[in-house]
Design a protein around this motif. Structure first.
Motif, PDB file in Angstrom:
ATOM      1  N   GLY A 257     -65.958 126.523 -14.341  1.00  0.00           N
ATOM      2  CA  GLY A 257     -65.972 127.115 -13.018  1.00  0.00           C
ATOM      3  C   GLY A 257     -66.442 126.210 -11.910  1.00  0.00           C
ATOM      4  N   ARG A 258     -67.077 125.090 -12.250  1.00  0.00           N
ATOM      5  CA  ARG A 258     -67.563 124.211 -11.181  1.00  0.00           C
ATOM      6  C   ARG A 258     -66.392 123.623 -10.403  1.00  0.00           C
ATOM      7  NH1 ARG A 258     -68.561 118.842 -10.145  1.00  0.00           N
ATOM      8  NH2 ARG A 258     -70.208 118.539  -8.617  1.00  0.00           N
ATOM      9  N   VAL A 259     -65.354 123.186 -11.108  1.00  0.00           N
ATOM     10  CA  VAL A 259     -64.125 122.710 -10.468  1.00  0.00           C
ATOM     11  C   VAL A 259     -63.133 123.862 -10.544  1.00  0.00           C
ATOM     12  CG1 VAL A 259     -62.353 120.926 -10.456  1.00  0.00           C
ATOM     13  CG2 VAL A 259     -64.655 120.381 -11.252  1.00  0.00           C
ATOM     14  N   HIS A 260     -62.698 124.377  -9.393  1.00  0.00           N
ATOM     15  CA  HIS A 260     -62.025 125.668  -9.369  1.00  0.00           C
ATOM     16  C   HIS A 260     -60.579 125.658  -9.829  1.00  0.00           C
ATOM     17  CE1 HIS A 260     -59.906 124.544  -5.662  1.00  0.00           C
ATOM     18  NE2 HIS A 260     -61.045 124.027  -5.247  1.00  0.00           N
ATOM     19  N   SER A 261     -59.939 124.494  -9.946  1.00  0.00           N
ATOM     20  CA  SER A 261     -58.538 124.459 -10.375  1.00  0.00           C
ATOM     21  C   SER A 261     -58.196 123.071 -10.888  1.00  0.00           C
ATOM     22  CB  SER A 261     -57.601 124.824  -9.221  1.00  0.00           C
ATOM     23  OG  SER A 261     -57.616 123.805  -8.232  1.00  0.00           O
ATOM     24  N   GLU A 262     -57.046 122.982 -11.567  1.00  0.00           N
ATOM     25  CA  GLU A 262     -56.611 121.674 -12.066  1.00  0.00           C
ATOM     26  C   GLU A 262     -56.255 120.751 -10.908  1.00  0.00           C
ATOM     27  OE1 GLU A 262     -51.968 121.741 -13.089  1.00  0.00           O
ATOM     28  OE2 GLU A 262     -53.137 123.046 -14.396  1.00  0.00           O
ATOM     29  N   ALA A 263     -55.759 121.320  -9.793  1.00  0.00           N
ATOM     30  CA  ALA A 263     -55.460 120.508  -8.616  1.00  0.00           C
ATOM     31  C   ALA A 263     -56.743 119.914  -8.033  1.00  0.00           C
ATOM     32  CB  ALA A 263     -54.745 121.349  -7.562  1.00  0.00           C
ATOM     33  N   ALA A 264     -57.814 120.703  -8.026  1.00  0.00           N
ATOM     34  CA  ALA A 264     -59.101 120.207  -7.533  1.00  0.00           C
ATOM     35  C   ALA A 264     -59.653 119.130  -8.455  1.00  0.00           C
ATOM     36  CB  ALA A 264     -60.102 121.361  -7.414  1.00  0.00           C
ATOM     37  N   PHE A 265     -59.436 119.286  -9.763  1.00  0.00           N
ATOM     38  CA  PHE A 265     -59.886 118.275 -10.714  1.00  0.00           C
ATOM     39  C   PHE A 265     -59.119 116.972 -10.506  1.00  0.00           C
ATOM     40  CE2 PHE A 265     -59.999 116.337 -15.023  1.00  0.00           C
ATOM     41  CZ  PHE A 265     -61.380 116.223 -15.142  1.00  0.00           C
ATOM     42  N   ALA A 266     -57.810 117.084 -10.241  1.00  0.00           N
ATOM     43  CA  ALA A 266     -57.005 115.896  -9.965  1.00  0.00           C
ATOM     44  C   ALA A 266     -57.473 115.213  -8.683  1.00  0.00           C
ATOM     45  CB  ALA A 266     -55.530 116.273  -9.857  1.00  0.00           C
ATOM     46  N   MET A 267     -57.816 116.002  -7.673  1.00  0.00           N
ATOM     47  CA  MET A 267     -58.327 115.428  -6.432  1.00  0.00           C
ATOM     48  C   MET A 267     -59.676 114.759  -6.665  1.00  0.00           C
ATOM     49  SD  MET A 267     -57.666 114.824  -3.293  1.00  0.00           S
ATOM     50  CE  MET A 267     -56.322 115.948  -2.875  1.00  0.00           C
ATOM     51  N   LEU A 268     -60.535 115.402  -7.469  1.00  0.00           N
ATOM     52  CA  LEU A 268     -61.830 114.814  -7.806  1.00  0.00           C
ATOM     53  C   LEU A 268     -61.642 113.472  -8.502  1.00  0.00           C
ATOM     54  CD1 LEU A 268     -64.944 114.997  -8.169  1.00  0.00           C
ATOM     55  CD2 LEU A 268     -64.515 116.266 -10.288  1.00  0.00           C
ATOM     56  N   ALA A 269     -60.607 113.374  -9.337  1.00  0.00           N
ATOM     57  CA  ALA A 269     -60.338 112.140 -10.084  1.00  0.00           C
ATOM     58  C   ALA A 269     -59.593 111.101  -9.262  1.00  0.00           C
ATOM     59  CB  ALA A 269     -59.544 112.455 -11.347  1.00  0.00           C
ATOM     60  N   GLY A 270     -59.138 111.478  -8.066  1.00  0.00           N
ATOM     61  CA  GLY A 270     -58.387 110.533  -7.246  1.00  0.00           C
ATOM     62  C   GLY A 270     -56.987 110.276  -7.761  1.00  0.00           C
ATOM     63  N   VAL A 271     -56.397 111.259  -8.488  1.00  0.00           N
ATOM     64  CA  VAL A 271     -55.040 111.081  -8.997  1.00  0.00           C
ATOM     65  C   VAL A 271     -54.076 112.097  -8.398  1.00  0.00           C
ATOM     66  CG1 VAL A 271     -55.799 110.054 -11.159  1.00  0.00           C
ATOM     67  CG2 VAL A 271     -55.483 112.536 -11.034  1.00  0.00           C
ATOM     68  N   ALA A 272     -54.555 112.901  -7.442  1.00  0.00           N
ATOM     69  CA  ALA A 272     -53.652 113.826  -6.756  1.00  0.00           C
ATOM     70  C   ALA A 272     -52.817 113.030  -5.761  1.00  0.00           C
ATOM     71  CB  ALA A 272     -54.452 114.905  -6.036  1.00  0.00           C
TER      72      ALA A 272
END
Length: 353
Positions: A257-272
């Motif tokens: 729940g800390r990262v609300h979506s897979e898109a947010a996780f991709a943005m956090l990783a700098g791969v979006a």
């Protein structure tokens, strides 16, 4: 927590905290009006945290804490509040340029933190402790050991190039690993001049340091692997995911729940993908240099391993290459897919546990 769209809908006051090594400054704001109700500065100690909570109790209403640097200067306060079941919102420490053109005022920064939390459409919670924090500190120590070893190895290589010929001849034709072994075994002879003697002492010291740091890194990796096997061994079953990649991913993700979506996780990783459209061109994207760079490196490590050893990934690369995609574009796509798969595994695995 991450499902909240407006902090003002659920609390009466927001307490912004500007954190530092020795002191924390806090400001209580009315969530409806944004007005400042009170301010205080306390010591960054257990007694100071208790004083801050006592000060907040003067406003007996529903409250939330907006804290800068929950993983750094604000870690102690965050733990203290979470243990008391307080609602804590994580804020990144702003860059110096964002602080009113370089001006600095702790009380004003505390007010800004509270107002920023109230203005955010999505709210972040602090990273968890326990296994996640254990992995974080071990990764930091290992990274330091690797950097120290790399620096020592480069210095050995440079010294060998400039060494007196009687010393340099011993290394001729050797690769760097063999150079380190040779340098670590060098002995000083009394007949040598001061330059030769000093060079040998330096080479031997640096080579032994490089070996010691590599040994230290291996021991730290064993400790990291033990934690992952006890916490999330399912990550290690993913193709290309070793203990360091798994630990890096877990530290960034932290908890369900800390990262609300897979898109947010991709943005956090700098791969979006970031659109770079212009005029009639609507399908151009550019490299995303934002996000957690350690997580970004971890995902690209997985991509490189899969390209080299996984048949399905090699087939994908061949197909996309035939379509006219460049190697860089293909790797960006693969990194995005890896981020999606790992995020789904993390969230689903946590739910199953």
């Amino acid at each position: 927590m991450n499902s909240l769209t407006d902090l003002r809908e659920v609390v009466d006051v927001v307490i912004g905290v500007d954190t530092h090594v020795h002191t924390h400054s806090a400001a209580v704001l009315d969530s409806a009006t944004g007005g400042v109700l009170g301010e205080i500065t306390v010591a960054a100690t257990a007694a100071g945290y208790a004083e801050l909570v006592e000060f907040a109790n003067n406003y007996p209403m529903l409250r939330a804490w907006a804290i800068e640097g929950t993983g750094g200067h604000g870690a102690g306060l965050s733990r203290h509040l979470l243990e008391s079941s307080e609602l804590v919102v994580e804020l990144d420490r702003p860059k110096r340029s964002a602080r009113r053109n370089g001006a600095k005022s702790d009380p004003l920064d505390a007010i800004r933190a509270a107002r920023e939390a109230m203005a955010r459409p999505r709210l972040g919670t602090p990273r968890s402790g326990g296994e996640r924090q254990a992995l974080s500190v071990l990764l930091t120590a290992r990274r330091s050991a690797i950097n120290a070893s790399t620096e020592a190895q480069l210095q050995v290589f440079s010294l060998v190039i400039a060494a007196p010929e009687p010393i340099r001849v011993r290394f001729r034709g050797q690769k760097l690993a063999a150079m380190l072994n040779t340098a670590a075994k060098l002995r000083v002879h009394s007949a040598w001049d001061v330059e030769t003697t000093s060079t040998v002492v330096a080479l031997r010291t640096l080579a032994r340091r490089a070996h010691a740091m590599l040994k230290e890194a291996r021991e730290l990796q064993k400790a990291i692997l033990a934690i992952i096997r006890g916490w999330r061994p399912d990550l290690l079953e993913e193709f290309g995911v070793g203990p360091i990649v798994a630990a890096t991913v877990l530290c960034a993700w932290s908890h369900p729940g800390r990262v609300h979506s897979e898109a947010a996780f991709a943005m956090l990783a700098g791969v979006a993908p970031i659109p770079a459209n212009s005029g009639q061109v609507t399908t151009r994207y550019r490299l995303n240099r934002y996000g957690d760079r350690h997580l970004n490196t971890a995902l690209h490590t997985v991509v490189q391993v899969r390209i080299q050893y996984q048949p399905a990934t090699r087939d994908y690369v061949a197909r996309r290459t035939a379509e006219g995609k460049t190697s860089r574009e293909i790797k960006r796509c693969l990194a995005r897919y890896v981020a999606r798969d790992l995020y789904r595994l993390l969230e689903s695995g946590a739910a199953a546990a």
